[in-house]
Design an enzyme around this catalytic site. Structure first.
Site, PDB file in Angstrom:
ATOM      1  N   GLU A 113       6.900  -5.302 -10.441  1.00  0.00           N
ATOM      2  CA  GLU A 113       7.279  -6.394  -9.544  1.00  0.00           C
ATOM      3  C   GLU A 113       6.258  -7.525  -9.569  1.00  0.00           C
ATOM      4  OE1 GLU A 113       9.067  -3.186  -6.355  1.00  0.00           O
ATOM      5  OE2 GLU A 113       7.689  -4.724  -5.664  1.00  0.00           O
ATOM      6  N   CYS A 133       1.236   4.059  -9.121  1.00  0.00           N
ATOM      7  CA  CYS A 133      -0.165   4.103  -8.686  1.00  0.00           C
ATOM      8  C   CYS A 133      -0.560   5.555  -8.457  1.00  0.00           C
ATOM      9  CB  CYS A 133      -0.338   3.296  -7.396  1.00  0.00           C
ATOM     10  SG  CYS A 133      -2.057   3.243  -6.837  1.00  0.00           S
ATOM     11  N   CYS A 140       3.031   3.646   1.243  1.00  0.00           N
ATOM     12  CA  CYS A 140       3.244   2.638   0.206  1.00  0.00           C
ATOM     13  C   CYS A 140       4.310   3.099  -0.798  1.00  0.00           C
ATOM     14  CB  CYS A 140       1.915   2.379  -0.504  1.00  0.00           C
ATOM     15  SG  CYS A 140       2.079   1.415  -2.010  1.00  0.00           S
ATOM     16  N   GLY A 184       0.134  -0.967  -8.031  1.00  0.00           N
ATOM     17  CA  GLY A 184      -1.028  -0.431  -8.740  1.00  0.00           C
ATOM     18  C   GLY A 184      -2.362  -0.729  -8.096  1.00  0.00           C
ATOM     19  N   GLU A 185      -3.381  -0.028  -8.587  1.00  0.00           N
ATOM     20  CA  GLU A 185      -4.746  -0.178  -8.082  1.00  0.00           C
ATOM     21  C   GLU A 185      -5.573  -0.892  -9.164  1.00  0.00           C
ATOM     22  OE1 GLU A 185      -6.724   0.024  -5.441  1.00  0.00           O
ATOM     23  OE2 GLU A 185      -8.306  -0.468  -6.854  1.00  0.00           O
ATOM     24  N   SER A 216      -7.397  -6.862  -4.702  1.00  0.00           N
ATOM     25  CA  SER A 216      -7.299  -5.952  -3.562  1.00  0.00           C
ATOM     26  C   SER A 216      -7.470  -4.518  -4.055  1.00  0.00           C
ATOM     27  CB  SER A 216      -5.931  -6.130  -2.892  1.00  0.00           C
ATOM     28  OG  SER A 216      -5.777  -5.235  -1.828  1.00  0.00           O
ATOM     29  N   SER A 239      -8.764  -2.385   1.205  1.00  0.00           N
ATOM     30  CA  SER A 239      -7.745  -1.852   2.116  1.00  0.00           C
ATOM     31  C   SER A 239      -8.332  -0.693   2.904  1.00  0.00           C
ATOM     32  CB  SER A 239      -6.531  -1.381   1.306  1.00  0.00           C
ATOM     33  OG  SER A 239      -5.958  -2.474   0.635  1.00  0.00           O
ATOM     34  N   HIS A 241      -7.289   0.492   6.689  1.00  0.00           N
ATOM     35  CA  HIS A 241      -6.222   1.157   7.476  1.00  0.00           C
ATOM     36  C   HIS A 241      -6.714   2.202   8.475  1.00  0.00           C
ATOM     37  CE1 HIS A 241      -4.022  -0.849   4.403  1.00  0.00           C
ATOM     38  NE2 HIS A 241      -4.290   0.043   3.474  1.00  0.00           N
ATOM     39  N   ASN A 315       5.559  -2.624   6.346  1.00  0.00           N
ATOM     40  CA  ASN A 315       6.915  -2.772   5.828  1.00  0.00           C
ATOM     41  C   ASN A 315       7.473  -1.359   5.716  1.00  0.00           C
ATOM     42  OD1 ASN A 315       7.574  -5.474   5.246  1.00  0.00           O
ATOM     43  ND2 ASN A 315       6.282  -5.456   3.426  1.00  0.00           N
ATOM     44  N   CYS A 358       4.956  -3.964  -1.260  1.00  0.00           N
ATOM     45  CA  CYS A 358       4.482  -3.419  -2.522  1.00  0.00           C
ATOM     46  C   CYS A 358       5.359  -2.279  -3.048  1.00  0.00           C
ATOM     47  CB  CYS A 358       3.074  -2.923  -2.231  1.00  0.00           C
ATOM     48  SG  CYS A 358       2.312  -1.957  -3.466  1.00  0.00           S
TER      49      CYS A 358
HETATM   50  N1  SAH Z   1      -3.839  -0.923  -4.623  1.00  0.00           N
HETATM   51  C1  SAH Z   1      -4.387  -2.061  -4.000  1.00  0.00           C
HETATM   52  C2  SAH Z   1      -3.541  -3.304  -4.171  1.00  0.00           C
HETATM   53  C3  SAH Z   1      -2.058  -3.136  -4.054  1.00  0.00           C
HETATM   54  S1  SAH Z   1      -1.443  -2.745  -2.453  1.00  0.00           S
HETATM   55  C4  SAH Z   1      -4.659  -1.775  -2.535  1.00  0.00           C
HETATM   56  O1  SAH Z   1      -4.215  -0.755  -2.018  1.00  0.00           O
HETATM   57  O2  SAH Z   1      -5.362  -2.575  -1.925  1.00  0.00           O
HETATM   58  C5  SAH Z   1      -1.697  -4.293  -1.577  1.00  0.00           C
HETATM   59  C6  SAH Z   1      -1.754  -4.160  -0.079  1.00  0.00           C
HETATM   60  O3  SAH Z   1      -0.450  -3.826   0.435  1.00  0.00           O
HETATM   61  C7  SAH Z   1      -2.696  -3.063   0.402  1.00  0.00           C
HETATM   62  O4  SAH Z   1      -3.515  -3.537   1.430  1.00  0.00           O
HETATM   63  C8  SAH Z   1      -1.737  -2.004   0.911  1.00  0.00           C
HETATM   64  O5  SAH Z   1      -2.328  -1.196   1.873  1.00  0.00           O
HETATM   65  C9  SAH Z   1      -0.597  -2.825   1.433  1.00  0.00           C
HETATM   66  N2  SAH Z   1       0.658  -2.085   1.573  1.00  0.00           N
HETATM   67  C10 SAH Z   1       1.177  -1.165   0.747  1.00  0.00           C
HETATM   68  N3  SAH Z   1       2.348  -0.694   1.225  1.00  0.00           N
HETATM   69  C11 SAH Z   1       2.581  -1.340   2.376  1.00  0.00           C
HETATM   70  C12 SAH Z   1       3.624  -1.296   3.339  1.00  0.00           C
HETATM   71  N4  SAH Z   1       4.652  -0.476   3.208  1.00  0.00           N
HETATM   72  N5  SAH Z   1       3.533  -2.105   4.413  1.00  0.00           N
HETATM   73  C13 SAH Z   1       2.482  -2.956   4.562  1.00  0.00           C
HETATM   74  N6  SAH Z   1       1.463  -3.041   3.690  1.00  0.00           N
HETATM   75  C14 SAH Z   1       1.505  -2.246   2.611  1.00  0.00           C
HETATM   76 FE1  SF4 Z   2      -1.792   2.357  -4.704  1.00  0.00          FE
HETATM   77 FE2  SF4 Z   2      -2.485   0.285  -3.143  1.00  0.00          FE
HETATM   78 FE3  SF4 Z   2      -0.123   1.523  -2.826  1.00  0.00          FE
HETATM   79 FE4  SF4 Z   2      -2.367   2.775  -2.130  1.00  0.00          FE
HETATM   80  S1  SF4 Z   2      -1.525   0.900  -1.221  1.00  0.00           S
HETATM   81  S2  SF4 Z   2      -0.682   3.675  -3.307  1.00  0.00           S
HETATM   82  S3  SF4 Z   2      -3.732   2.067  -3.706  1.00  0.00           S
HETATM   83  S4  SF4 Z   2      -0.754   0.374  -4.593  1.00  0.00           S
END
Ligand code: SAH
Ligand code: SF4
Length: 369
Positions: A113, A133, A140, A184-185, A216, A239, A241, A315, A358
């Site tokens: 995406e 990831c 996520c 992805g990370e 990120s 990130s 949380h 989300n 994401c």
């Molecule tokens: N892997 C990296 C970057 C991709 S995720 C990371 O985790 O930082 C980017 C951001 O989207 C992260 O802060 C993650 O915690 C957040 N994210 C992932 N799924 C989400 C969701 N369902 N609702 C809100 N934020 C979310």
């Molecule tokens: Fe991977 Fe970032 Fe999603 Fe965590 S939030 S699973 S690190 S993409």
């Protein structure tokens, strides 16, 4: 004989082929020089690829005939180089017109995406760095899907070209910012990501300067330390949380490998070496991490760090039962941070109707993958 056989295998092995979009300008110059062409030709080709955003550049009038001949002999089906041009499987615009989301299919059929968000005439692209990831965050959609593979630099660069092209087609000036917050990370795919960013930030091409790029990370400690040591000039977002080991581990399983204490130590080292403000992401989940007590713990954790917190209401995703923090709780949380002197921004939930969280579009379109 053995040597000839292995050379033939290299020549026909499709995995030995490289994308032209994997190459930095320096590498492209070396390729052309090795082929007997002057290095300066690389700049002309770079402009055609990254300024004109052309794919059929072999015939570009901007390129001199010897360069066109090199392209004809080296780029294309069955040749040494190819150009990533992912197919657009889905192209969705949100109802408010501010978010556009692409599901792109890569050469091996995998999908990723790319999102383009616009606000006050400024556009930000959010790109993926992996298919899936490995970090497994419970809330996520990408984490729920598991890890498929790393993206190559060219596959990351191609997403920025796609975003830039879409903006130009819509009469916009182009991208202002880039965030590595798609699938992805990024720090789990360190080399490819750093090569891609070198290409994307090159002022002679796409020209998205390092200060306009944010990485990120879920908290891959060795990657953060490497960014600090190598003084890589991009913005860093971590990130979190959760502000205690226990609370964080339920949402972010990888924190068992790199515990919160180690992560915060790495952040302090990063700040000490770079003097750069660090952004911290906090996904607000009702009843899980959205109370004033959570805000207090977060403020304590960040004390003494030049920090800015990005608050993201959850989300909802198929594989996680939680819901977004109610607006009142989110506001209270933000007030708590403010009282402790920690600046923060509430992210708007733009694009929810196009599954702009994401990994969500892929999860919706391809539930069986
Ligand atoms: N892997 C990296 C970057 C991709 S995720 C990371 O985790 O930082 C980017 C951001 O989207 C992260 O802060 C993650 O915690 C957040 N994210 C992932 N799924 C989400 C969701 N369902 N609702 C809100 N934020 C979310
Ligand atoms: Fe991977 Fe970032 Fe999603 Fe965590 S939030 S699973 S690190 S993409």
């Amino acid at each position: 004989m053995g040597q000839i056989v292995s050379e033939m295998m290299v020549a026909t092995d499709p995995s030995a082929r490289r994308s032209l979009l994997d190459l930095t300008l320096g590498e492209l110059e070396r390729e052309l020089v090795a082929a007997g062409l002057p290095a300066i030709h690389a700049r002309a080709l770079w402009r055609v690829i990254y300024r004109d955003l052309k794919d059929d550049f072999a015939e570009s009038a901007a390129l001199v005939p010897p360069l066109q001949r090199w392209l004809a002999a080296n780029v294309g089906t069955g040749r040494r180089f190819f150009v990533d041009s992912p197919t657009t499987r889905t192209d969705l615009a949100s109802r408010d017109g501010m978010t556009r989301k692409f599901l792109l299919q890569l050469a091996d059929g995998q999908t990723i995406e790319t999102v383009v968000m616009g606000f006050a005439g400024r556009h930000t692209a959010c790109v993926s760095t992996q298919v899936g990831c490995a970090m497994g965050c419970s809330f996520c959609a990408t984490g729920q899907m598991g890890f498929r593979r790393h993206l190559q630099p060219g596959e990351i660069v191609a997403q920025v070209r796609q975003a830039q092209r879409a903006l130009r087609a819509g009469g916009h000036w182009g991208l202002r910012n880039l965030v590595l917050m798609g699938m992805g990370e990024p720090l789990h795919n360190f080399e490819a990501v750093m090569t891609a960013l070198e290409i994307i930030s090159d002022s002679r091409g796409l020209n998205l300067g390092p200060s306009r790029i944010s990485i990120s990370t879920v908290g891959v400690v060795p990657g953060i330390l490497r960014l600090a040591t190598e003084q890589l000039p991009y913005n860093l977002a971590v990130s979190l949380h959760g502000a205690t080991e226990e609370e964080r581990a339920t949402l972010v399983p990888i924190s068992r490998r790199w515990p919160l204490a180690e992560l915060m130590e790495a952040c302090r080292t990063y700040f000490g070496r770079t003097q750069r403000r660090i952004f911290f992401e906090w996904t607000l989940i009702a009843g899980t991490n959205d109370s004033p007590a959570h805000a207090e713990r977060l403020a304590r954790l960040l004390a003494g760090i030049d920090a800015h917190v990005n608050l993201i209401p959850l989300n909802p995703t198929g594989g996680f039962e939680g819901i977004a923090a109610p607006a009142a709780a989110a506001k209270k949380f933000q007030k708590g941070l403010q009282a402790a002197g920690i600046p923060s921004t509430m992210r708007q939930r733009r694009g929810i109707d196009v599954a702009a969280g994401c990994g969500q579009l892929r999860a919706e379109k391809m539930p069986h993958f």
